[in-house]
Write an enzyme that holds these catalytic residues in place. Structure first.
Site, mmCIF file in Angstrom:
data_model
loop_
_atom_site.group_PDB
_atom_site.id
_atom_site.type_symbol
_atom_site.label_atom_id
_atom_site.label_comp_id
_atom_site.label_asym_id
_atom_site.label_seq_id
_atom_site.Cartn_x
_atom_site.Cartn_y
_atom_site.Cartn_z
ATOM 1 N N LYS A 44 -9.534 -16.934 -1.576
ATOM 2 C CA LYS A 44 -10.740 -16.157 -1.253
ATOM 3 C C LYS A 44 -11.905 -17.088 -0.923
ATOM 4 C CE LYS A 44 -9.148 -11.946 -1.765
ATOM 5 N NZ LYS A 44 -9.209 -10.913 -0.727
ATOM 6 N N GLY A 87 0.830 -1.207 0.000
ATOM 7 C CA GLY A 87 0.000 0.000 0.000
ATOM 8 C C GLY A 87 0.864 1.256 0.000
ATOM 9 N N TYR A 113 -5.127 -17.743 -6.088
ATOM 10 C CA TYR A 113 -5.724 -16.502 -5.581
ATOM 11 C C TYR A 113 -7.216 -16.719 -5.315
ATOM 12 C CZ TYR A 113 -8.072 -12.013 -5.876
ATOM 13 O OH TYR A 113 -8.916 -10.956 -5.641
ATOM 14 N N TYR A 163 -3.202 -10.294 -0.927
ATOM 15 C CA TYR A 163 -2.552 -10.264 -2.242
ATOM 16 C C TYR A 163 -3.611 -10.485 -3.313
ATOM 17 C CZ TYR A 163 1.947 -10.816 0.205
ATOM 18 O OH TYR A 163 3.040 -10.654 1.002
ATOM 19 N N PHE A 222 -9.901 -5.521 3.305
ATOM 20 C CA PHE A 222 -9.333 -5.545 1.956
ATOM 21 C C PHE A 222 -7.964 -6.203 1.910
ATOM 22 C CE2 PHE A 222 -12.009 -1.705 1.987
ATOM 23 C CZ PHE A 222 -12.719 -1.851 0.822
#
Ligand code: UDP
Length: 325
Positions: A145, A37, A141, A76, A73
Site C-alpha cells: 500500500k 468478491g 501488505y 489483497y 478497492f
C-alpha cells in the site's frame, strides 16, 4: 450526476461504497475479478468481471462509460497471508494498481480515491496516529500500500493525477438492510470470527495476551464499514470539486482491545464466546488508533455508528442472515 468506477466493488468495503454512491444518485460502474468478491453483492447490470491487469479493456471501459473518477478497492488485504506469500501481494496490489492507473491516463480520468491502510505506519511512535507519522510498514501488505501511495505522489506531481488516499483502521460491521456485510473466504478478521465462534461453538484463537497494553491484547480502532464508505463519498466529491491530492486517516479515534471486543460480542449476542489463547500473530503491532481530525475538519466527515456494540449488532444481524439463507 457523475459516473464513478469502483474497483473491487464486489468486496466488503467496495460493495458498501457502491451502495451508498447509488443511494446518492451517482452512476456506478463496478470492476471486479470475483476472485475474492461476491457476485450477489453487485447489481448485475453494472458489474464488469475483469482482472485489473487488462489495461486496454479497462481504458476502453472508462471511455465508453464516460467515467469521471475512480475509487480503487481491488487488492489483497490479509496481513498474515502477505507474510507467507509477499510476491503475490506485490503483483496484485502494486502491478494491479499500476495497470489501472495506466488505463486511467489513457482515458484521461485523473481523479482517484485509493484504499490505503493503517498498516502503512507499522508500529507507530505516537497513538492516536496522525497522517504525518512516517511510513514504516512491518508486513508486505502494508508495504504494498505504501508503494502505491508513493506512486500516486509522483503522478500527482508530474501527471496532474489527483488522488485521495484513505488510510483505514479496522473496518467492521455491516449494512444488513441492504443485504451487505463481511464475507471473506477464508475469514481472518476478529469480529466475524468471534461471531462464528458463537454460532458454531468452536473456539476462536486469540493472538497473544503479552502485548504492552492494559489487558495484554492488541488494541485496534474498529470503524463501521458504512462510516468508512461515507468517507469515500466525501473524498470523491472533494476530488470532483477540484480538490488537491491529500491523505486522511479513517477511524473513530477510540481503541478497543481484543478482549474488550470479545466482551462486546458476548453482550450483543447474549452468548459466551468460546476461545483459546494462542501466541502472537506475525506482523501485528500492539496498538493502532486513528487521529481522524483532518478528515473531520477538512472534509466534514464524522462517524455515525462509532459504538462497538452498534457495530457488532449490525455484524451479528448480517451473520445470522447468512446462516439462515
Ligand atoms: N485476532 C485474534 N484472533 C483472530 C483474528 C484476529 O486475536 O482469529 C486479533 C489480531 O491479532 C488483531 C485484532 O484481532 O490484534 C484485529 O485483527 P484483524 O485480523 O481483524 O485485523 P487487522 O488488525 O489485522 O487489520
Amino acid at each position: 450526476m457523475p459516473t464513478i468506477l469502483v474497483t473491487g466493488g464486489a468486496g466488503y468495503i467496495g460493495s458498501h461504497t457502491r451502495y451508498f454512491l447509488q443511494q446518492r444518485g451517482y452512476r456506478v460502474v463496478v470492476l471486479d475479478s470475483l476472485e475474492r468478491g461476491f457476485r450477489e453483492a453487485v447489481p448485475n447490470e453494472i458489474l464488469h468481471v475483469l482482472d485489473l491487469r487488462n489495461t486496454e479493456t479497462i481504458a476502453m471501459l472508462l471511455k465508453t462509460e464516460k467515467v469521471d473518477a475512480a475509487i480503487h478497492f481491488a487488492g489483497y488485504i490479509s496481513v498474515g497471508e502477505s507474510t507467507k506469500d509477499p510476491e503475490k501481494y506485490f503483483v496484485n496490489n502494486v502491478s494491479g494498481s499500476l495497470s489501472l492507473f495506466e488505463a486511467m491516463l489513457h482515458a484521461d480520468v485523473r481523479k482517484l480515491v485509493f484504499s490505503s491502510t493503517a498498516a502503512a505506519y507499522g508500529v507507530p511512535d505516537h497513538v492516536p496516529i496522525r497522517e504525518d507519522q512516517p511510513f514504516a510498514p512491518i508486513n508486505p501488505y502494508g508495504e504494498s500500500k505504501v508503494m502505491v501511495e508513493k506512486i500516486l505522489g509522483w503522478m500527482d506531481k508530474y501527471q496532474d493525477f489527483r488522488s485521495v488516499r484513505l488510510r483505514y483502521f479496522n473496518a467492521c460491521g455491516a449494512e444488513p438492510e441492504a443485504g451487505l456485510g463481511e464475507r471473506h473466504d477464508p475469514e481472518t478478521h476478529l469480529i466475524p470470527l468471534l461471531l462464528t465462534a458463537v454460532q458454531t461453538g468452536k473456539p476462536i484463537t486469540l493472538f497473544g495476551d503479552d502485548y504492552p497494553t492494559p489487558d495484554g491484547t492488541c488494541i485496534r480502532d474498529y470503524i463501521h464499514v458504512s462510516d468508512l464508505a461515507a468517507a469515500h463519498i466525501y473524498a470523491v466529491e472533494y476530488l470532483l470539486n477540484a480538490g488537491a491530492s491529500d491523505v486522511f486517516n479513517v477511524g473513530t479515534g477510540v481503541g478497543a482491545s481484543v478482549k474488550e471486543v470479545l466482551e462486546a460480542v458476548e453482550r450483543v449476542t447474549g452468548k459466551p464466546v468460546p476461545f483459546t489463547m494462542g501466541p502472537r500473530r506475525e506482523g501485528d503491532p500492539p496498538s493502532l488508533v486513528a487521529d481522524s481530525t483532518k478528515l473531520q475538519t477538512k472534509l466534514g466527515w464524522k462517524p455515525q455508528r462509532a459504538e462497538l456494540d452498534r457495530i457488532i449488532s449490525d455484524a451479528w444481524q448480517f451473520a445470522q442472515s447468512l446462516k439462515t439463507s
